[in-house]
Design a protein around this motif. Structure first.
Motif, PDB file in Angstrom:
ATOM      1  N   ARG A  25      33.039  98.466  17.731  1.00 49.12           N
ATOM      2  CA  ARG A  25      32.817  99.347  18.890  1.00 49.12           C
ATOM      3  C   ARG A  25      33.531 100.674  18.630  1.00 49.12           C
ATOM      4  O   ARG A  25      34.748 100.766  18.766  1.00 49.12           O
ATOM      5  CB  ARG A  25      33.343  98.690  20.175  1.00 49.12           C
ATOM      6  CG  ARG A  25      32.554  97.455  20.585  1.00 49.12           C
ATOM      7  CD  ARG A  25      32.891  97.008  22.000  1.00 49.12           C
ATOM      8  NE  ARG A  25      32.174  95.786  22.342  1.00 49.12           N
ATOM      9  CZ  ARG A  25      30.946  95.743  22.864  1.00 49.12           C
ATOM     10  NH1 ARG A  25      30.313  96.867  23.118  1.00 49.12           N
ATOM     11  NH2 ARG A  25      30.377  94.589  23.150  1.00 49.12           N
ATOM     12  N   THR A  88      23.962  92.173  26.968  1.00 48.54           N
ATOM     13  CA  THR A  88      24.994  92.866  26.184  1.00 48.54           C
ATOM     14  C   THR A  88      24.679  92.961  24.696  1.00 48.54           C
ATOM     15  O   THR A  88      25.474  93.483  23.929  1.00 48.54           O
ATOM     16  CB  THR A  88      26.350  92.162  26.359  1.00 48.54           C
ATOM     17  OG1 THR A  88      26.204  90.766  25.993  1.00 48.54           O
ATOM     18  CG2 THR A  88      26.830  92.252  27.796  1.00 48.54           C
ATOM     19  N   LYS A  89      23.529  92.451  24.261  1.00 49.46           N
ATOM     20  CA  LYS A  89      23.142  92.560  22.861  1.00 49.46           C
ATOM     21  C   LYS A  89      22.590  93.958  22.563  1.00 49.46           C
ATOM     22  O   LYS A  89      22.008  94.602  23.431  1.00 49.46           O
ATOM     23  CB  LYS A  89      22.062  91.529  22.510  1.00 49.46           C
ATOM     24  CG  LYS A  89      22.509  90.085  22.575  1.00 49.46           C
ATOM     25  CD  LYS A  89      21.328  89.176  22.237  1.00 49.46           C
ATOM     26  CE  LYS A  89      21.687  87.699  22.382  1.00 49.46           C
ATOM     27  NZ  LYS A  89      20.515  86.837  22.122  1.00 49.46           N
ATOM     28  N   SER A  90      22.750  94.378  21.308  1.00 51.30           N
ATOM     29  CA  SER A  90      22.043  95.569  20.830  1.00 51.30           C
ATOM     30  C   SER A  90      20.565  95.223  20.660  1.00 51.30           C
ATOM     31  O   SER A  90      20.161  94.086  20.848  1.00 51.30           O
ATOM     32  CB  SER A  90      22.627  96.028  19.489  1.00 51.30           C
ATOM     33  OG  SER A  90      23.957  96.464  19.632  1.00 51.30           O
ATOM     34  N   GLU A 240      26.229  96.919  21.325  1.00 49.87           N
ATOM     35  CA  GLU A 240      27.386  96.184  20.798  1.00 49.87           C
ATOM     36  C   GLU A 240      28.415  97.100  20.139  1.00 49.87           C
ATOM     37  O   GLU A 240      29.512  96.653  19.811  1.00 49.87           O
ATOM     38  CB  GLU A 240      26.913  95.127  19.795  1.00 49.87           C
ATOM     39  CG  GLU A 240      26.088  94.011  20.416  1.00 49.87           C
ATOM     40  CD  GLU A 240      25.430  93.122  19.370  1.00 49.87           C
ATOM     41  OE1 GLU A 240      26.034  92.920  18.304  1.00 49.87           O
ATOM     42  OE2 GLU A 240      24.308  92.637  19.620  1.00 49.87           O
ATOM     43  N   GLU A 241      28.068  98.372  19.932  1.00 44.08           N
ATOM     44  CA  GLU A 241      28.986  99.318  19.304  1.00 44.08           C
ATOM     45  C   GLU A 241      29.515 100.366  20.280  1.00 44.08           C
ATOM     46  O   GLU A 241      30.224 101.288  19.880  1.00 44.08           O
ATOM     47  CB  GLU A 241      28.285 100.002  18.116  1.00 44.08           C
ATOM     48  CG  GLU A 241      27.919  99.027  17.012  1.00 44.08           C
ATOM     49  CD  GLU A 241      26.943  99.600  16.004  1.00 44.08           C
ATOM     50  OE1 GLU A 241      27.357 100.474  15.213  1.00 44.08           O
ATOM     51  OE2 GLU A 241      25.768  99.190  16.010  1.00 44.08           O
ATOM     52  N   THR A 485      29.575  89.734  18.305  1.00 53.61           N
ATOM     53  CA  THR A 485      29.904  91.024  18.933  1.00 53.61           C
ATOM     54  C   THR A 485      29.195  91.227  20.272  1.00 53.61           C
ATOM     55  O   THR A 485      29.110  92.352  20.756  1.00 53.61           O
ATOM     56  CB  THR A 485      29.536  92.185  17.973  1.00 53.61           C
ATOM     57  OG1 THR A 485      28.157  92.033  17.580  1.00 53.61           O
ATOM     58  CG2 THR A 485      30.416  92.173  16.751  1.00 53.61           C
ATOM     59  N   TYR A 486      28.673  90.158  20.862  1.00 46.47           N
ATOM     60  CA  TYR A 486      27.989  90.296  22.153  1.00 46.47           C
ATOM     61  C   TYR A 486      28.356  89.130  23.055  1.00 46.47           C
ATOM     62  O   TYR A 486      28.933  88.153  22.586  1.00 46.47           O
ATOM     63  CB  TYR A 486      26.458  90.352  21.967  1.00 46.47           C
ATOM     64  CG  TYR A 486      25.873  89.188  21.221  1.00 46.47           C
ATOM     65  CD1 TYR A 486      25.420  88.061  21.912  1.00 46.47           C
ATOM     66  CD2 TYR A 486      25.780  89.190  19.838  1.00 46.47           C
ATOM     67  CE1 TYR A 486      24.880  86.987  21.241  1.00 46.47           C
ATOM     68  CE2 TYR A 486      25.249  88.115  19.148  1.00 46.47           C
ATOM     69  CZ  TYR A 486      24.800  87.020  19.855  1.00 46.47           C
ATOM     70  OH  TYR A 486      24.273  85.941  19.178  1.00 46.47           O
TER      71      TYR A 486
END
Length: 486
Positions: A25, A88-90, A240-241, A485-486
């Motif tokens: 992130r 919340t996922k990319s 996610e970033e 990452t999510y």
């Protein structure tokens, strides 16, 4: 079995934060705003005015189209702000279609992104970059097409290299190019409004000429306008970033889209102040023609600034779009190599690199830039409409699902209905390009059933693809994420 698992966990604990392979992130509020503005403000505002005017038929209606496209894009951006904070996922469109409507629509969105939308979009932005770099050296003669395409490929190569090298470098490049392109817009707006204040209003008289309005071509005017606003959804590709996405995604989207809409309408007013509609239609590079009239001392600088603006849009697209392929591969809907990231640079290297040849091929094959806009827009807007329809269905089916940001229902319904209406009318206005786009989208259906729904590829093909994936993984030095990452 348990001993092995414990050992793996211990190995992971021993790794420092820097050594663990995962996307980090690193995008705060300012980079997020610059990411959206920098992707939206690209070649569109310097190319699309011609397409909007051709299809709307009058100055007044073209300005109204620009304003309505801005409002419509803001409505869509607000819908995507809700989707981005709910899931919340990319992955943007792909993730939202997967979560709300199921795997087939999501796979088809991946399919057209890789084979149609991304190559077309990146091609016309790259070609605009090449044109604005080369044409000033050949004015008033026509620049060689081969040279324009060569410079376009060089610009594309630079952007791909930056996005392969480092997320931080790509982010810093985007912030820098965004400030340059906002300076370019101000440089166009100010002299236009100075001339307007001095009474240069003849091009606005009889702005709504009824006899010149062609209602059947109006959807194409909206397509060209919406193309210029395209990019408001790219931040959702990298959820996610983003640091504190529940706050920064809605805030970045609202700030950037209001700013862009105001700037776009003012830029078009400035264009019409200095140029007649006929002159604008004859111009291959609207901003350069404007500069020759209004900024004679700086006329040679404007093409360079516009070229940098195109480069910023290209950089934003190549930063965001590969994340959709990355997430699709992670979900098992795309080849596994696309879900891997570089072990040291922490960039989705395969997803970025494997898009590159697709864009170059389309760029070398294509001729008319406006045809590309209509060609790509059908699939893009059809799936955006499906995503917001899915959001409404998901609201109804799962009313208790956490939604940190919730868009008013009337905005979501209005945006969805207008999108489907424009997509439907475009089949009537430009049946050839939209028909081909629709057909290419549907070619993904048998591919989905053969490779995803039921994996029915011959064993020899499977061995070949597995071998190819393994060799690419070794060559590119990439691996799967080690942290969720999510």
């Amino acid at each position: 079995m348990d001993v092995t698992q414990v050992k793996k966990e211990d190995d992971k604990k021993e790794k420092t934060e820097e050594e663990v392979v995962h996307l980090r992130r690193e995008i705060g509020l300012l980079p997020a705003v610059c990411f959206i503005i920098g992707t939206v403000v690209g070649s569109g505002i310097f190319i699309a005015p011609k397409g909007v005017l051709i299809n709307s038929g009058s100055v007044g209606l073209s300005l109204l189209v620009w304003a309505l496209c801005g409002v419509l894009s803001l409505f869509g951006a607000l819908c995507y702000a809700e989707l981005g904070t709910s899931f919340t996922k990319s992955g943007g469109h792909y993730t939202y279609l997967l979560e709300t409507l199921g795997p087939l629509p999501a796979f088809l969105r991946l399919w057209v992104e890789f084979f149609l939308i991304r190559p077309s979009v990146a091609s016309y932005v790259s070609l605009a970059f090449g044109r604005y770099v080369v044409e000033p050296f050949y004015a008033p003669c026509d620049a060689p097409t081969v040279l324009i395409k060569l410079v376009s490929i060089l610009g594309l190569t630079f952007v791909v290299a930056v996005n392969c090298w480092s997320v931080t470098m790509a982010s810093h490049t985007q912030v820098t190019l965004t400030f340059i392109k906002m300076f370019t817009l101000v440089l166009i707006i100010v002299p236009g409004f100075i001339a307007l204040a001095k009474g240069k209003t003849e091009n606005f008289q009889n702005g709504f000429e009824v006899e010149s309005i062609t209602l059947d071509r109006l959807p194409l005017a909206f397509y060209n306008g919406l193309y210029a606003y395209g990019g408001w959804f790219y931040l959702n590709f990298v959820t996610e970033e983003v640091i504190n996405p529940n706050r920064n995604i809605p805030l970045a989207i609202i700030c950037s889209m209001v700013m862009v809409t105001v700037c776009y309408v003012l830029v078009n007013v400035a264009y019409y102040t200095m140029m007649t509609p006929a002159e604008l239609l004859l111009s291959e590079a609207v901003a350069v023609t404007f500069a020759n009239r209004a900024l004679q001392g700086m006329a040679s600088v404007i093409p360079f600034l516009v070229a940098l603006s195109c480069l910023g849009a290209l950089n934003g697209g190549f930063f965001g779009a590969p994340r959709m392929l990355f997430v699709g591969a992670r979900e098992g809907h795309w080849p596994p190599i696309f879900s891997m990231i570089h072990i040291r640079r922490h960039t989705p290297l395969p997803a970025v690199l494997l898009l590159y040849p697709m864009v170059v091929v389309v760029m070398l094959m294509t001729g008319e830039i406006y045809q590309l806009i209509n060609f790509a827009s059908f699939s893009r807007w059809f799936f955006i409409a499906l995503a917001t329809l899915g959001m409404l269905i998901h609201r109804y089916r799962f009313p208790l699902h956490p939604r940190p940001f919730k868009v008013p229902l009337v905005i979501a319904v209005t945006f969805t209905v207008v999108c489907f209406f424009i997509v439907g009318l475009s089949l009537y206005s430009d049946p050839w390009n939209t028909g081909i786009s629709c057909a290419l989208t549907l070619t993904g259906v048998p591919v989905y059933y053969l490779t995803v729904y039921r994996y029915r590829l011959p064993h020899s093909w499977r061995r070949f693809f597995d071998y190819l994936s393994k060799q690419l993984q070794i060559l590119l030095e990439v691996a799967q994420q080690e942290v969720r990452t999510y």
